[in-house]
Structures are given as structure tokens and as C-alpha cells.
Design an enzyme around this catalytic site. Structure first.
Site, mmCIF file in Angstrom:
data_model
loop_
_atom_site.group_PDB
_atom_site.id
_atom_site.type_symbol
_atom_site.label_atom_id
_atom_site.label_comp_id
_atom_site.label_asym_id
_atom_site.label_seq_id
_atom_site.Cartn_x
_atom_site.Cartn_y
_atom_site.Cartn_z
ATOM 1 N N HIS A 211 0.794 -1.332 0.129
ATOM 2 C CA HIS A 211 -0.105 0.045 -0.108
ATOM 3 C C HIS A 211 0.781 1.613 0.078
ATOM 4 C CE1 HIS A 211 1.101 -0.126 4.347
ATOM 5 N NE2 HIS A 211 0.753 1.062 4.185
HETATM 6 C C1 UD1 Z 1 -2.103 5.627 6.111
HETATM 7 C C2 UD1 Z 1 -0.513 6.184 6.570
HETATM 8 C C3 UD1 Z 1 0.107 5.056 6.291
HETATM 9 C C4 UD1 Z 1 -0.060 3.966 6.813
HETATM 10 C C5 UD1 Z 1 -1.533 3.446 6.189
HETATM 11 C C6 UD1 Z 1 -1.882 2.180 6.784
HETATM 12 C C7 UD1 Z 1 -0.465 8.526 6.238
HETATM 13 C C8 UD1 Z 1 0.367 9.669 5.477
HETATM 14 N N1 UD1 Z 1 -0.210 7.441 5.766
HETATM 15 O O1 UD1 Z 1 -1.830 5.486 4.728
HETATM 16 O O2 UD1 Z 1 1.546 5.319 6.964
HETATM 17 O O3 UD1 Z 1 0.853 2.799 6.737
HETATM 18 O O4 UD1 Z 1 -2.367 4.510 6.424
HETATM 19 O O5 UD1 Z 1 -3.310 1.568 6.531
HETATM 20 O O6 UD1 Z 1 -1.160 8.711 7.031
HETATM 21 N N2 UD1 Z 1 -9.154 4.772 1.887
HETATM 22 C C9 UD1 Z 1 -10.332 4.213 1.808
HETATM 23 N N3 UD1 Z 1 -10.852 3.957 2.992
HETATM 24 C C10 UD1 Z 1 -10.496 4.263 4.059
HETATM 25 C C11 UD1 Z 1 -9.059 4.790 4.222
HETATM 26 C C12 UD1 Z 1 -8.532 5.103 3.138
HETATM 27 O O7 UD1 Z 1 -10.955 3.882 0.990
HETATM 28 O O8 UD1 Z 1 -11.043 4.130 5.255
HETATM 29 C C13 UD1 Z 1 -8.587 5.137 0.618
HETATM 30 C C14 UD1 Z 1 -8.949 6.444 -0.029
HETATM 31 O O9 UD1 Z 1 -8.679 6.300 -1.241
HETATM 32 C C15 UD1 Z 1 -7.783 7.153 0.555
HETATM 33 C C16 UD1 Z 1 -6.556 6.231 0.246
HETATM 34 O O10 UD1 Z 1 -7.105 5.048 0.988
HETATM 35 O O11 UD1 Z 1 -7.437 8.425 -0.370
HETATM 36 C C17 UD1 Z 1 -5.266 6.532 1.192
HETATM 37 O O12 UD1 Z 1 -5.906 6.900 2.665
HETATM 38 P P1 UD1 Z 1 -5.049 7.839 3.620
HETATM 39 O O13 UD1 Z 1 -5.385 7.745 4.736
HETATM 40 O O14 UD1 Z 1 -4.643 9.109 3.042
HETATM 41 O O15 UD1 Z 1 -3.498 6.954 3.473
HETATM 42 P P2 UD1 Z 1 -3.063 5.394 3.595
HETATM 43 O O16 UD1 Z 1 -2.540 4.985 2.550
HETATM 44 O O17 UD1 Z 1 -4.229 4.558 4.202
#
Ligand code: UD1
Length: 366
Positions: A211
Site C-alpha cells: 500500500h
Molecule cells: C495511511 C498512512 C500510512 C499507513 C497506512 C495504514 C499517512 C500519511 N499514511 O496510509 O503510513 O501505513 O495508513 O493503512 O497517514 N481509503 C479508503 N478507506 C479508508 C481509508 C482510506 O478507501 O477507510 C483510501 C482512500 O482512497 C484514500 C486512500 O485510501 O485516499 C489513502 O488513505 P490515507 O489515510 O490518506 O493513507 P493510507 O494510504 O491509508
């Protein structure tokens, strides 16, 4: 929550993303046992049932006192929204201490807001460094540590990193790894046969998770990664619970077109660790999984050029691999005796939560 409870809640835990929940559970438990008044603010950075609620249920975390519902966005938009929501919350609750976890955007947002409001901050999992400032997590870690009054450290080399950055040594406490508290507490529930039956998985498989932005955000990179994952699936079945971040690019690149690849939805904590425990080898770019495989004795191949968790290499089962190395290293790992050559890192013993609670209570003069 009623007004009287708000006045009593002197410790506020800020949780936002999946790995935060796993780290916070033992800390909140240990503080509860010491009679501390505490509240949980969920930022809503992660919001899908499978990324959030299931962890609260399975880990026995208290229902959040509030969920700010911040959700997804660019780094600037998400961090700004987190800060605005947290500032209002901290002003209303007037806590004596904010506890933040790990290296996600909710972590740095909370630390920055607290520092400007002159509220002390405790950072759980302080001092880890990949020395790779292209990773958002490295930016978050460095800045959070500068703003923290208590740097609670999981691994001895972190003490030196903090000292080198000018953090006064009196702020740093080696307390062990609360993620491993959660793992050891739930070990008896990790039933590999049950998770295999529930998802129709074979007895022998490689478990993969990917991821990181560097691996999945660019379609061409994601396609190259899929090609190598198919190479792994030529060696053994590949089970891959897909994080929402990489799903579109990985599927567009044909991840699920290989007959040996089992694409799953994100799993809850218990099913996921059960699947890890039963895996012949793990392939990942996660931080926490490098630590969990170290304790479970499962070979771990980390698809990254660096790690902020080198103790999982020196003491555990972890090894860094490039895309090109992935298939040959998987072949080698599949031939390795499980648990071979692992030593437990110091204080990864299931008692980090109580040690963190003791440091916090002393800091608060309780
Ligand atoms: C975040 C953390 C990362 C961690 C990861 C664990 C930051 C910068 N990154 O990354 O360090 O390893 O969490 O999972 O904080 N999304 C969904 N549903 C959700 C959450 C996210 O669909 O419940 C999708 C959305 O498209 C979103 C993308 O995932 O834009 C990224 O989510 P985000 O929380 O920004 O970062 P992660 O990649 O999850």
C-alpha cells in the site's frame, strides 16, 4: 459524552488510521487499570468498517468519544482538516496530555495542534527513522518527535536517533513495543485453519500486502509490481488482502488474472494475523508487519529500499528486497525453516502498555 466527563478526561488519545488502533489498545487498557481519566478522539482518517470499526470491536477499544470524520484527501487538505477538527476538540476538552501513535497524518496533525495550544504530547513509537524524506511517514515522525514531551521508544537505536536530532535525553523512554502486546494478547485467537476455510485458501501460501505510495500510486510501477507478484504466485499461491489505496491500480494491472492469486478485501485484525501466522512467507511494504512477522517467526520480504525498523532484520525474519529480487528471494524464503535465527528484540514482551502508562502517570504527577 456529558459535560462532567469532558472535564475529567485529562488524557486524550488521538487515533486515525488502522495501525494506530493496534498500538493504542494496550496503552488505553493499562491507563484504565491505573484509574486515569481518558478520552479517545478518532479523526476519521480511516473510515471503512474494515479499516476502522472492526479493529475497535476486536481489540476491545472503547467506543471513540468523538469521530471527527475527516476522511481522505491530499496531504495538505487532509492534514489541514485534521488540525482544524483537533484544535476545536482540544480547546473543548482542555486535556493535560495528548497521546499520539506512529507516523500517520493524524499523528503529526495532533502534535502540531497540541504544541501551539501548549498541551504536552506523548509520542508512542518515537525515534524510528528510515532516513528517507520522500516517505510522508518520515516527515511525520521527525516533526512529531520534535514537538513531543515524552518520546516513547520501541527499539534501542531510536534513542540515538532522537539524541542526534537534539531531543533532550530526559524525554526519551525505552518502553518496548505495544503492537507486540496486542499480538501476544490475541495469539490464541489466531486460527489459521479457520481463516483458510472462510476464504477457501490452500494450506501453503505466500501472504502479501502492498500500500506504500512509492509502490502503488503510479500505474506503471503498480503494473511492474503485479508482474513480480505473478512470479511469486508461480511458486506458491499468493493471498493478498488489498488496501483501498492500491486497489484500482493493482486490479487494472491484472493482479487477479493469475489463477494462483487470491485477492481478498482488507481483513480484520484477528483474521489477518491468523493468515500471517499460517503463511509460508510474507511479502509486504508495511511497517507493522515487519515487526509482527519477527515475533511470529514467519519469513518477511519487505519491498522497500529502506526500513525504519532495522531491528526486524538484525533480530527477526525481515529482509529488504527490490522488485527484481522478489521472486528469487521468495524461492529462498520458501526453503527456509520457519522461525530460524530469530531473537526477540528487547522489551517486545507484552508489557509495553503498562510501561508506557507508568511513564505517563509519572509525567502527570499521578
Ligand atoms: C495511511 C498512512 C500510512 C499507513 C497506512 C495504514 C499517512 C500519511 N499514511 O496510509 O503510513 O501505513 O495508513 O493503512 O497517514 N481509503 C479508503 N478507506 C479508508 C481509508 C482510506 O478507501 O477507510 C483510501 C482512500 O482512497 C484514500 C486512500 O485510501 O485516499 C489513502 O488513505 P490515507 O489515510 O490518506 O493513507 P493510507 O494510504 O491509508
Amino acid at each position: 459524552m456529558n459535560r462532567r466527563e469532558i472535564v475529567l478526561a485529562s488524557i486524550v488519545h488521538v487515533l486515525g488510521a488502522r495501525p494506530n488502533f493496534v498500538k493504542a489498545a494496550p496503552v488505553i487498557d493499562a491507563l484504565r487499570a491505573r484509574g486515569a481519566a481518558q478520552a479517545v478522539v478518532h479523526t476519521g482518517q480511516h473510515y471503512d468498517e474494515r479499516m476502522s470499526e472492526i479493529f475497535f470491536r476486536e481489540l476491545g477499544l472503547p467506543e471513540p468519544d468523538v469521530n471527527l470524520g475527516v476522511g481522505s484527501g491530499s496531504h495538505a487538505a487532509q492534514t489541514a482538516a485534521l488540525m482544524i477538527g483537533l484544535e476545536a476538540e482540544f480547546l473543548a476538552r482542555t486535556p493535560d496530555l495528548i497521546v499520539v501513535y506512529g507516523d500517520v497524518n493524524s499523528t503529526i496533525a495532533a502534535a502540531l495542534v497540541a504544541a501551539k495550544l501548549h498541551i504536552p504530547v506523548a509520542h508512542v513509537e518515537a525515534g524510528l527513522r528510515s532516513f528517507d524524506m520522500t516517505m510522508p511517514e518520515e516527515v511525520n515522525r521527525r516533526l512529531t518527535d520534535q514537538l513531543s514531551d515524552l518520546c516513547l521508544v520501541t527499539s534501542p537505536e531510536a534513542i540515538g536517533h532522537l539524541a542526534a536530532e537534539g531531543v533532550p535525553t530526559g524525554r526519551t523512554h525505552l518502553v518496548g513495543n505495544p503492537m507486540i502486546d496486542t499480538l501476544l494478547k490475541n495469539l490464541d485467537h489466531f486460527d489459521t485453519a479457520a481463516v483458510r476455510a472462510a476464504h477457501g485458501l490452500p494450506e501453503r501460501y505466500v501472504l502479501a500486502t502492498v500500500h506504500r505510495p512509492a509502490n502503488v500510486d503510479d500505474p506503471a510501477t503498480a503494473a511492474a509490481l503485479v508482474k513480480h507478484l505473478h512470479g511469486v504466485a508461480d511458486l506458491a499461491d499468493l493471498v493478498i488482502p488489498v488496501h483501498p489505496r492500491g486497489r484500482a491500480n493493482l486490479i487494472a494491472a491484472g493482479l487477479d488474472t493469475h489463477p494462483g492469486v487470491h485477492v481478498l478485501e482488507p481483513l480484520g485484525y484477528i483474521d489477518f494475523l491468523a493468515a500471517v501466522r499460517g503463511a509460508a512467507t510474507v511479502v509486504t511494504d508495511s511497517g507493522g508487519l515487519q515487526e509482527e512477522t519477527t515475533i511470529l517467526g514467519v519469513p518477511c520480504l519487505t519491498i522497500r529500499p529502506n526500513t525504519e525498523r532495522p531491528i526486524t532484520i538484525t533480530h527477526g525474519t525481515n529482509r529488504l528486497v527490490t522488485f527484481d529480487d522478489l521472486v528469487p528471494q521468495t524461492r529462498k524464503a520458501l526453503e527456509t525453516e520457519r522461525g530460524e535465527g530469530t531473537r526477540k528484540p528487547p522489551l517486545w514482551d507484552g508489557a509495553a502498555g503498562p510501561r508506557i502508562a507508568d511513564v505517563i502517570m509519572e509525567f502527570l504527577g499521578e
